[in-house]
Design a protein around this motif. Structure first.
Motif, PDB file in Angstrom:
ATOM      1  N   TRP A  54       0.858  -1.175   0.000  1.00 44.20           N
ATOM      2  CA  TRP A  54       0.000   0.000   0.000  1.00 44.20           C
ATOM      3  C   TRP A  54       0.894   1.225   0.000  1.00 44.20           C
ATOM      4  CZ3 TRP A  54      -4.369  -0.885   4.167  1.00 44.20           C
ATOM      5  CH2 TRP A  54      -5.204  -1.925   3.735  1.00 44.20           C
ATOM      6  N   THR A  55       0.489   2.227  -0.746  1.00 46.48           N
ATOM      7  CA  THR A  55       1.183   3.509  -0.760  1.00 46.48           C
ATOM      8  C   THR A  55       0.226   4.550  -0.210  1.00 46.48           C
ATOM      9  OG1 THR A  55       2.442   2.835  -2.705  1.00 46.48           O
ATOM     10  CG2 THR A  55       2.408   5.188  -2.196  1.00 46.48           C
ATOM     11  N   PHE A  56       0.691   5.252   0.814  1.00 43.87           N
ATOM     12  CA  PHE A  56      -0.148   6.261   1.461  1.00 43.87           C
ATOM     13  C   PHE A  56       0.738   7.414   1.900  1.00 43.87           C
ATOM     14  CE2 PHE A  56      -2.331   8.065   5.190  1.00 43.87           C
ATOM     15  CZ  PHE A  56      -3.580   8.342   4.627  1.00 43.87           C
ATOM     16  N   GLY A  57       0.402   8.616   1.472  1.00 42.04           N
ATOM     17  CA  GLY A  57       1.164   9.796   1.869  1.00 42.04           C
ATOM     18  C   GLY A  57       2.625   9.730   1.489  1.00 42.04           C
ATOM     19  N   GLY A  58       2.929   9.076   0.367  1.00 43.11           N
ATOM     20  CA  GLY A  58       4.311   8.967  -0.078  1.00 43.11           C
ATOM     21  C   GLY A  58       5.094   7.835   0.563  1.00 43.11           C
ATOM     22  N   PHE A  59       4.466   7.071   1.445  1.00 39.67           N
ATOM     23  CA  PHE A  59       5.138   5.959   2.101  1.00 39.67           C
ATOM     24  C   PHE A  59       4.596   4.642   1.570  1.00 39.67           C
ATOM     25  CE2 PHE A  59       5.385   9.440   5.142  1.00 39.67           C
ATOM     26  CZ  PHE A  59       6.752   9.456   5.422  1.00 39.67           C
ATOM     27  N   ASN A  60       5.476   3.662   1.406  1.00 39.29           N
ATOM     28  CA  ASN A  60       5.083   2.322   0.973  1.00 39.29           C
ATOM     29  C   ASN A  60       5.067   1.388   2.171  1.00 39.29           C
ATOM     30  OD1 ASN A  60       4.926   2.961  -1.782  1.00 39.29           O
ATOM     31  ND2 ASN A  60       7.122   2.708  -2.021  1.00 39.29           N
ATOM     32  N   PHE A  61       4.022   0.579   2.248  1.00 36.10           N
ATOM     33  CA  PHE A  61       3.874  -0.382   3.330  1.00 36.10           C
ATOM     34  C   PHE A  61       3.728  -1.775   2.725  1.00 36.10           C
ATOM     35  CE2 PHE A  61       2.066   3.634   4.701  1.00 36.10           C
ATOM     36  CZ  PHE A  61       2.736   3.855   5.903  1.00 36.10           C
ATOM     37  N   ASN A  62       4.555  -2.718   3.176  1.00 39.50           N
ATOM     38  CA  ASN A  62       4.472  -4.090   2.718  1.00 39.50           C
ATOM     39  C   ASN A  62       3.377  -4.790   3.522  1.00 39.50           C
ATOM     40  OD1 ASN A  62       4.731  -6.820   2.218  1.00 39.50           O
ATOM     41  ND2 ASN A  62       6.969  -6.762   2.131  1.00 39.50           N
ATOM     42  N   VAL A  63       2.201  -4.870   2.947  1.00 39.95           N
ATOM     43  CA  VAL A  63       1.049  -5.475   3.621  1.00 39.95           C
ATOM     44  C   VAL A  63       1.118  -6.997   3.534  1.00 39.95           C
ATOM     45  CG1 VAL A  63      -1.485  -5.570   3.651  1.00 39.95           C
ATOM     46  CG2 VAL A  63      -0.332  -3.419   3.145  1.00 39.95           C
ATOM     47  N   TYR A  64       1.720  -7.515   2.482  1.00 43.55           N
ATOM     48  CA  TYR A  64       1.804  -8.963   2.285  1.00 43.55           C
ATOM     49  C   TYR A  64       2.433  -9.653   3.495  1.00 43.55           C
ATOM     50  CZ  TYR A  64       2.938 -13.498   0.277  1.00 43.55           C
ATOM     51  OH  TYR A  64       3.044 -14.848   0.057  1.00 43.55           O
ATOM     52  N   ASP A  65       3.523  -9.086   4.011  1.00 49.45           N
ATOM     53  CA  ASP A  65       4.223  -9.712   5.139  1.00 49.45           C
ATOM     54  C   ASP A  65       3.374  -9.762   6.399  1.00 49.45           C
ATOM     55  OD1 ASP A  65       6.412 -10.212   3.572  1.00 49.45           O
ATOM     56  OD2 ASP A  65       7.586  -8.512   4.322  1.00 49.45           O
ATOM     57  N   SER A  66       2.377  -8.896   6.525  1.00 54.50           N
ATOM     58  CA  SER A  66       1.538  -8.888   7.724  1.00 54.50           C
ATOM     59  C   SER A  66       0.263  -9.732   7.566  1.00 54.50           C
ATOM     60  CB  SER A  66       1.164  -7.451   8.104  1.00 54.50           C
ATOM     61  OG  SER A  66       0.343  -6.882   7.108  1.00 54.50           O
ATOM     62  N   LEU A  67       0.061 -10.326   6.403  1.00 57.16           N
ATOM     63  CA  LEU A  67      -1.103 -11.196   6.212  1.00 57.16           C
ATOM     64  C   LEU A  67      -0.929 -12.487   6.998  1.00 57.16           C
ATOM     65  CD1 LEU A  67      -1.703 -10.926   2.344  1.00 57.16           C
ATOM     66  CD2 LEU A  67      -3.010  -9.803   4.152  1.00 57.16           C
ATOM     67  N   ASP A  68      -2.053 -13.042   7.452  1.00 58.22           N
ATOM     68  CA  ASP A  68      -2.028 -14.351   8.098  1.00 58.22           C
ATOM     69  C   ASP A  68      -1.618 -15.403   7.073  1.00 58.22           C
ATOM     70  OD1 ASP A  68      -2.908 -13.332  10.532  1.00 58.22           O
ATOM     71  OD2 ASP A  68      -5.034 -13.670  10.049  1.00 58.22           O
ATOM     72  N   ALA A  69      -0.996 -16.481   7.551  1.00 53.02           N
ATOM     73  CA  ALA A  69      -0.561 -17.567   6.659  1.00 53.02           C
ATOM     74  C   ALA A  69      -1.739 -18.129   5.861  1.00 53.02           C
ATOM     75  CB  ALA A  69       0.113 -18.666   7.461  1.00 53.02           C
ATOM     76  N   CYS A  70      -2.924 -18.150   6.481  1.00 52.25           N
ATOM     77  CA  CYS A  70      -4.094 -18.704   5.797  1.00 52.25           C
ATOM     78  C   CYS A  70      -4.566 -17.807   4.653  1.00 52.25           C
ATOM     79  CB  CYS A  70      -5.233 -18.958   6.782  1.00 52.25           C
ATOM     80  SG  CYS A  70      -6.030 -17.469   7.421  1.00 52.25           S
ATOM     81  N   GLU A  71      -4.125 -16.542   4.621  1.00 46.11           N
ATOM     82  CA  GLU A  71      -4.490 -15.640   3.537  1.00 46.11           C
ATOM     83  C   GLU A  71      -3.457 -15.662   2.409  1.00 46.11           C
ATOM     84  OE1 GLU A  71      -6.917 -12.025   5.510  1.00 46.11           O
ATOM     85  OE2 GLU A  71      -4.822 -12.180   6.153  1.00 46.11           O
ATOM     86  N   LYS A  72      -2.217 -15.911   2.741  1.00 41.51           N
ATOM     87  CA  LYS A  72      -1.138 -15.888   1.751  1.00 41.51           C
ATOM     88  C   LYS A  72      -1.235 -17.027   0.737  1.00 41.51           C
ATOM     89  CE  LYS A  72       2.394 -13.538   4.460  1.00 41.51           C
ATOM     90  NZ  LYS A  72       3.724 -13.673   5.083  1.00 41.51           N
ATOM     91  N   ASP A  73      -1.891 -18.128   1.110  1.00 43.11           N
ATOM     92  CA  ASP A  73      -1.961 -19.269   0.196  1.00 43.11           C
ATOM     93  C   ASP A  73      -3.285 -19.353  -0.568  1.00 43.11           C
ATOM     94  OD1 ASP A  73      -3.648 -20.090   2.218  1.00 43.11           O
ATOM     95  OD2 ASP A  73      -2.482 -21.849   2.775  1.00 43.11           O
ATOM     96  N   ASN A  74      -4.117 -18.330  -0.441  1.00 45.40           N
ATOM     97  CA  ASN A  74      -5.383 -18.315  -1.168  1.00 45.40           C
ATOM     98  C   ASN A  74      -5.141 -18.152  -2.667  1.00 45.40           C
ATOM     99  OD1 ASN A  74      -6.605 -18.533   1.278  1.00 45.40           O
ATOM    100  ND2 ASN A  74      -7.426 -16.465   1.331  1.00 45.40           N
ATOM    101  N   LEU A  75      -6.099 -18.587  -3.451  1.00 42.36           N
ATOM    102  CA  LEU A  75      -6.000 -18.513  -4.911  1.00 42.36           C
ATOM    103  C   LEU A  75      -7.142 -17.682  -5.477  1.00 42.36           C
ATOM    104  CD1 LEU A  75      -5.200 -22.271  -5.624  1.00 42.36           C
ATOM    105  CD2 LEU A  75      -3.579 -20.367  -5.520  1.00 42.36           C
ATOM    106  N   ILE A  76      -6.881 -17.072  -6.617  1.00 43.14           N
ATOM    107  CA  ILE A  76      -7.908 -16.335  -7.359  1.00 43.14           C
ATOM    108  C   ILE A  76      -7.977 -16.958  -8.738  1.00 43.14           C
ATOM    109  CG2 ILE A  76      -8.609 -14.108  -8.310  1.00 43.14           C
ATOM    110  CD1 ILE A  76      -6.845 -12.807  -6.119  1.00 43.14           C
ATOM    111  N   LYS A  77      -9.170 -17.397  -9.112  1.00 46.82           N
ATOM    112  CA  LYS A  77      -9.354 -18.042 -10.411  1.00 46.82           C
ATOM    113  C   LYS A  77     -10.233 -17.168 -11.293  1.00 46.82           C
ATOM    114  CE  LYS A  77     -10.774 -22.276 -12.681  1.00 46.82           C
ATOM    115  NZ  LYS A  77     -11.523 -23.524 -12.557  1.00 46.82           N
ATOM    116  N   PHE A  78      -9.607 -16.590 -12.336  1.00 42.31           N
ATOM    117  CA  PHE A  78     -10.340 -15.813 -13.332  1.00 42.31           C
ATOM    118  C   PHE A  78     -10.795 -16.781 -14.426  1.00 42.31           C
ATOM    119  CE2 PHE A  78      -7.287 -12.674 -11.624  1.00 42.31           C
ATOM    120  CZ  PHE A  78      -8.166 -11.682 -11.230  1.00 42.31           C
ATOM    121  N   ASN A  79     -12.097 -16.981 -14.539  1.00 43.06           N
ATOM    122  CA  ASN A  79     -12.652 -17.895 -15.540  1.00 43.06           C
ATOM    123  C   ASN A  79     -12.943 -17.150 -16.832  1.00 43.06           C
ATOM    124  OD1 ASN A  79     -12.834 -20.216 -13.686  1.00 43.06           O
ATOM    125  ND2 ASN A  79     -14.319 -18.927 -12.638  1.00 43.06           N
ATOM    126  N   THR A  80     -12.893 -17.866 -17.958  1.00 42.37           N
ATOM    127  CA  THR A  80     -13.134 -17.233 -19.263  1.00 42.37           C
ATOM    128  C   THR A  80     -14.573 -16.750 -19.416  1.00 42.37           C
ATOM    129  OG1 THR A  80     -13.524 -19.395 -20.272  1.00 42.37           O
ATOM    130  CG2 THR A  80     -11.305 -18.468 -20.488  1.00 42.37           C
TER     131      THR A  80
END
Length: 144
Positions: A48-74
Motif C-alpha cells: 500500500w502507498t499512502f502519503g508517499g510511504f510504501n507499506f508491505n502489507v503482504y508480510d503482515s497477512l495471516d498464513a491462511c491468507e497468503k496461500d489463497n487462490l484467485i481463479k479468473f474464468n473465461t
C-alpha cells in the motif's frame, strides 16, 4: 540430361522451401485479453502507498491468507479460493470480472484495478486499497 536433372533438383528445392515457409501465427500470451488473463493465480505481493510511504502489507497477512487462490474464468466469473491453510471463517467467495481496456472491473465488494503489467505469468494490479481512503494498493499475482 544434366541440365534436366539440375532443373528438377532446383524445382524440388524450391517446392520444399515454399512448403516449409508458412506464416507463423503469433500467440502472444502477454497480450491483455480475457483468454490470456484467465487462469488461477496466487498472491505474491501486496503493498500500500499512502502519503508517499510504501507499506508491505503482504508480510503482515495471516498464513491462511497468503496461500489463497484467485481463479479468473473465461466466462468472466471469478472464484476466490481459500486454499491450503483454511482461515476461520473460510474466505471462499465468488463474483464476476470484466476486462475494459487496461482495467479489471470486479463485482461485489472488490475494487476495480488497473493492470500495470502482465507478461503471461505475472499480473501486477493497482487500485484503491481496501477500506483505506487515499491509499493505493499494488497487488502482484502469479499464474499457477
Amino acid at each position: 540430361m544434366k541440365r534436366a536433372l539440375l532443373y528438377t533438383v532446383v524445382a524440388w528445392i524450391f517446392c520444399i522451401g515454399f512448403l516449409a515457409c508458412k506464416k507463423s501465427v503469433s500467440t502472444d500470451s502477454s497480450a491483455i485479453t480475457i483468454e490470456n488473463i484467465s487462469g488461477t493465480y496466487a498472491l505474491k505481493g501486496l503493498t500500500w502507498t499512502f502519503g508517499g510511504f510504501n507499506f508491505n502489507v503482504y508480510d503482515s497477512l495471516d498464513a491462511c491468507e497468503k496461500d489463497n487462490l484467485i481463479k479468473f474464468n473465461t466466462d468472466k466469473t471469478v472464484d476466490y479460493i481459500d486454499a491450503g491453510a483454511v482461515c476461520t471463517p473460510p474466505e471462499d467467495d465468488n463474483g464476476t470480472w470484466d476486462l475494459q481496456g487496461d482495467s479489471l472491473i470486479f463485482s461485489s465488494n472488490y475494487s476495480n484495478a488497473k493492470i500495470q503489467s502482465f507478461n503471461g505469468k505475472t499480473l501486477i494490479l493497482t487500485g484503491v486499497a481496501d477500506g483505506e481512503t487515499g491509499a493505493t494498493a499494488t497487488t502482484t499475482l502469479e499464474k499457477q
